[in-house]
Design an enzyme around this catalytic site. Structure first.
Site, mmCIF file in Angstrom:
data_model
loop_
_atom_site.group_PDB
_atom_site.id
_atom_site.type_symbol
_atom_site.label_atom_id
_atom_site.label_comp_id
_atom_site.label_asym_id
_atom_site.label_seq_id
_atom_site.Cartn_x
_atom_site.Cartn_y
_atom_site.Cartn_z
ATOM 1 N N GLU A 281 -7.111 -9.185 -4.137
ATOM 2 C CA GLU A 281 -7.525 -10.164 -5.130
ATOM 3 C C GLU A 281 -6.733 -11.460 -4.996
ATOM 4 O O GLU A 281 -7.217 -12.532 -5.374
ATOM 5 C CB GLU A 281 -7.355 -9.580 -6.538
ATOM 6 C CG GLU A 281 -8.179 -10.285 -7.598
ATOM 7 C CD GLU A 281 -8.251 -9.508 -8.886
ATOM 8 O OE1 GLU A 281 -9.326 -8.961 -9.195
ATOM 9 O OE2 GLU A 281 -7.228 -9.437 -9.592
ATOM 10 N N HIS A 302 -5.173 13.817 8.278
ATOM 11 C CA HIS A 302 -6.289 14.726 8.556
ATOM 12 C C HIS A 302 -7.622 14.107 8.157
ATOM 13 O O HIS A 302 -8.614 14.824 8.031
ATOM 14 C CB HIS A 302 -6.063 16.048 7.815
ATOM 15 C CG HIS A 302 -4.819 16.755 8.241
ATOM 16 N ND1 HIS A 302 -4.818 17.725 9.217
ATOM 17 C CD2 HIS A 302 -3.528 16.608 7.837
ATOM 18 C CE1 HIS A 302 -3.567 18.165 9.390
ATOM 19 N NE2 HIS A 302 -2.770 17.505 8.561
ATOM 20 N N LYS A 414 -18.791 -10.973 -12.944
ATOM 21 C CA LYS A 414 -18.648 -10.746 -14.384
ATOM 22 C C LYS A 414 -19.691 -11.543 -15.157
ATOM 23 O O LYS A 414 -20.302 -11.043 -16.110
ATOM 24 C CB LYS A 414 -17.241 -11.138 -14.838
ATOM 25 C CG LYS A 414 -16.126 -10.269 -14.279
ATOM 26 C CD LYS A 414 -14.779 -10.764 -14.771
ATOM 27 C CE LYS A 414 -13.632 -9.930 -14.217
ATOM 28 N NZ LYS A 414 -12.319 -10.420 -14.670
#
Length: 446
Positions: A281, A302, A414
């Site tokens: 950000e 893994h 937003k």
């Protein structure tokens, strides 16, 4: 043994760093200016002494609850979760009997309904965290939980609420003033991803019984030289945060556009998620930046480590270790011969060996790597790490000639979401939404 940054595998000699190193005087001048103007409270922490006094006054209040429900998203939750996982692991272990911290950090109807069905409201404090007081994901949950509390407790509902928000403005500040709800401030100019060392992260830490002052002391130790009004280029060039910022910029210039945060301190794995928001950000702007990737040792050996080792050569790595992790139980002597190499050894030796093996393999496969070796896995060291990475992020952004303190692209999503819900005052977003919803779709069943 001090905390160490091991640069042995960083490939410094192959990166062009001189142009960035030569800007230390410029960066020091900017740091002095920004600190003096109050725009970097993450480093100067002018609010901290007052906050610690307020937290002391809250201890008895918080001790009266068994559950804390934290309503927050992004930086309002990631730091708190990292601290919880690192220093209160017993909540995830068998037979834990409290206290409990629950973090509602998403628009998740299943979780929200579960909290209201199962949490005892009379034993629960709800902490709502939003600097602006207008974060709809958080405030939306607050509206619902507020009504739940009112319905279950009645007039005493405000005694079960704590708001962490702007000191003067916003809906939550108005809500606190109108209903006499306890509050703690989020300081001015302290963005969410830099806010863990404020009431945002320290209130849940205090509730769980962490050593908040040790966490703060570690951060202050790391941040103090940067907040020094006498900081000059020579002093800045000697600081680890500047070294990391220069290295990061050299990596990006050389085409390393992904940065792995590989934690071989298992309980500190959630700091990888905290760092991912901090780095992404702050630095993902104007077509620039590097993609942070959180990885857990030994788990991700893994899974995704195959890509790190043998995929595109565009990755670098911050590698987090601690040589003083608990030894754990010993492997028994009566093991099959195929496993004789661990007979009688302590279980903790395994994570250390796995970490060394992965670190060596990454370096052998051309992944530039800096090891962050913590002396201990305690709150003071965590505070140092938080301040180090936060400062490095700010300096890296300045060296990139972008602003590491804003997030302009995030705001568009937003606004479009608000338009979708029918919010007023968004004519451009409403028009874009209409175009999107009426456009021809290419939809295929699977």
């Amino acid at each position: 043994m001090p905390d160490i940054l091991d640069w042995s595998g960083s490939d410094l000699e192959r990166l062009e760093l001189e142009a960035f190193e030569g800007r230390s005087n410029e960066m020091a001048a900017r740091m002095r200016e920004e600190v003096a103007a109050g725009r970097l409270p993450f480093l100067s922490m002018p609010y901290m002494d007052g906050l610690l006094e307020q937290l002391d006054g809250l201890q008895d209040y918080l001790a009266g609850f068994e559950h804390m429900l934290l309503l927050g998203i992004g930086g309002s939750a990631l730091g708190a979760r990292a601290l919880q996982k690192a220093f209160f692991p017993r909540q995830d272990q068998p037979c834990h009997d409290g206290p409990w911290l629950w973090i509602a950090d998403n628009v998740d109807s299943y979780a929200l309904e579960s909290y209201m069905a199962k949490l005892p409201p009379e034993k629960t404090v709800v902490v709502t965290v939003s600097k602006s007081g207008g974060t709809i994901e958080t405030v939306g949950q607050y509206f619902i939980i507020r009504d739940w509390m009112r319905g279950r407790i009645g007039d005493d509902w405000t005694e079960h609420m704590l708001l962490v928000t702007d000191e003067k403005a916003g809906f939550l500040r108005k809500e606190a003033d109108e209903n006499a709800i306890r509050t703690l401030p989020v300081p001015d100019n302290l963005g969410g991803r830099y806010s863990v060392l404020s009431a945002v992260g320290l209130v849940p830490a205090l509730f769980l019984g962490m050593d908040v002052r040790a966490l703060v002391d570690g951060a202050r130790e790391m941040a103090a030289p940067l907040a020094d009004p006498g900081l000059d280029g020579e002093a800045l060039a000697k600081l680890p945060s500047f070294d990391l910022a220069v290295w990061a910029n050299g990596l990006m210039r050389a085409g390393y556009d992904q940065l792995i945060f590989f934690s071989y301190i298992p309980l500190w794995a959630s700091f990888g998620d905290w760092f991912a928001q901090l780095w992404a950000e702050s630095l993902g702007k104007e077509g620039k930046g590097s993609q942070p990737i959180a990885a857990i040792g030994a788990t991700d050996q893994h899974s995704v480590n195959q890509m790190f080792l043998d995929g595109p050569r565009n990755k670098a790595c911050l590698f987090l270790t601690c040589p003083t992790l608990p030894a754990g139980p010993r492997f028994p002597e009566n093991l099959p011969d195929a496993f004789d190499y661990v007979r009688g050894k302590e279980f903790g030796e395994l994570i250390q060996a796995e970490g060394m093996g992965t670190r060596m393999a990454l370096q052998k496969n051309g992944v530039p790597l800096v090891e962050m070796r913590m002396e201990h896995d305690d709150p003071r060291q965590a505070g140092k790490l938080i301040a180090l990475l936060g400062a490095a992020t700010i300096l890296a952004g300045w060296l990139m000639d972008i602003n590491p303190l804003d997030q302009p692209a995030v705001e568009l999503g937003k606004r479009l979401a608000k338009a979708r819900l029918g919010a007023d005052g968004l004519p451009e977003e409403t028009a874009d939404l209409a175009d999107f919803l009426t456009s021809q779709r290419d939809e295929r069943e699977f």
